[in-house]
Design an enzyme around this catalytic site. Structure first.
Site, short mmCIF file in Angstrom:
data_model
loop_
_atom_site.label_atom_id
_atom_site.label_comp_id
_atom_site.label_asym_id
_atom_site.label_seq_id
_atom_site.Cartn_x
_atom_site.Cartn_y
_atom_site.Cartn_z
N SER A 29 0.57 -0.85 0.15
CA SER A 29 -0.14 -0.13 0.18
C SER A 29 0.66 1.36 0.49
O SER A 29 2.10 1.48 0.25
CB SER A 29 -0.87 -0.12 1.34
OG SER A 29 -2.00 -0.78 1.05
N ALA A 55 -6.90 3.21 1.44
CA ALA A 55 -8.06 3.96 2.02
C ALA A 55 -8.59 4.11 2.91
O ALA A 55 -8.64 5.12 3.58
CB ALA A 55 -8.60 2.57 1.65
N HIS A 60 -10.96 -3.28 -4.01
CA HIS A 60 -10.84 -3.37 -5.08
C HIS A 60 -12.45 -3.49 -5.34
O HIS A 60 -12.98 -2.92 -5.57
CB HIS A 60 -10.58 -4.94 -4.34
CG HIS A 60 -9.00 -5.53 -3.66
ND1 HIS A 60 -8.16 -4.86 -3.85
CD2 HIS A 60 -8.64 -5.96 -2.38
CE1 HIS A 60 -7.34 -5.14 -3.78
NE2 HIS A 60 -6.93 -5.57 -2.27
#
Length: 285
Positions: A58, A111, A157
């Site tokens: 990430s 996120a 996703h």
């Protein structure tokens, strides 16, 4: 022959970009790749140890492993006006998320960092306690919200395309919010390579990765057929749409604007004390 362990998620977009290497369509002289498939939160944790030579991480997690890894120019997932979403059962205003039980896919995910940046950037007139964060597997979050186990969910996703099938409603699109405020795409996933590898190995691996991404884009049907086995039952058309969102020109090469986006994202987070400051050099040649 130099063997490199290559970590990536068992998701349709990652499978698509690595199809060239996995299928043998793309090879790199002197290099052999061992594909290791794990969910992104596991890869983030492994990167903290420097376990793999090349790995997806990430963008959020990169701030904590920048001393061990450099960002490759190829293989990034960028949300260009779209990205992770917050969803609920019944429509509410974003400010009503205060105090709610929010299921998140991992505290090192991009996120989650994007949500924290949004939360801290709300107007000073906004009030209320932060949401109560509950970490859950990314593929269970929508079900948890639909079942009332969480008040809201931060989805990543393919859930970004399918949440409506469970009757859920979008409260916030973090990619849309980020673009409106910065004019930049939202960095979500990066491919990184260990700093201790010899320069010639690093360069050859980088070029092999770029060739694999291009091979997928140039042989879309074959690459998509391979990716569908990791699409968790998505219809072909939806899987193709999802792959197109996150395997595109940004993935082939970050370019100057993509690099600026990464530095802005992590720089803003560092200014709030959410991540450590980046070192001077973070991108591979």
């Amino acid at each position: 022959m130099t063997r490199l362990r290559l970590g990536h998620s068992p998701d349709s977009d990652d499978a698509f970009m690595f199809w060239g290497l996995a299928s043998g369509r793309v090879t790199a002289s002197g290099l052999e790749f061992e594909h290791i498939l794990r969910d992104i939160e596991t890869l983030n944790q492994w990167a903290l140890e420097g376990r793999l030579e090349i790995t997806a991480v990430s963008a959020h997690a990169y701030a904590f492993v920048a001393d061990r890894y450099l960002i490759l120019p190829h293989g990034a997932s960028m949300g260009d006006g779209y990205g992770p979403k917050v969803v609920v059962r019944q429509p509410i205003a974003p400010e009503e998320l205060a105090g709610k039980r929010l299921a998140v896919p991992g505290k090192l995910t991009s996120a989650f960092l994007a949500f924290l940046l949004w939360w801290h950037g709300r107007p000073s007139s906004s009030s209320g306690e932060p949401p109560r964060y509950v970490v859950a597997p990314f593929d269970r979050i929508m079900e948890m919200v639909a079942a009332g186990e969480a008040d809201a969910g931060l989805i990543i996703h393919e859930g970004q395309l399918t949440y409506g099938s469970l009757g859920l409603t979008q409260v916030l699109d973090l990619g849309e919010w980020w673009l409106a405020g910065t004019g930049l795409p939202l960095p979500l996933g990066l491919n990184v390579i260990r700093r201790d590898l010899p320069m010639d190995v690093s360069n050859a691996a980088s070029q092999a990765l770029r060739a694999s991404i291009l091979a997928g884009l140039e042989n879309r049907r074959e690459a998509l057929e391979h990716a569908l086995q990791f699409a968790r039952g998505l219809p072909t058309e939806t899987a193709d749409q999802f792959v197109g969102m996150y395997v595109n020109d940004w993935t082939v090469d970050l370019g100057e604007r993509g690099r600026t986006a990464v530095q802005r994202f992590l720089g803003d987070a560092a200014s709030l004390g959410l991540v450590p400051p980046l070192p001077q050099t973070v991108f591979s040649a």
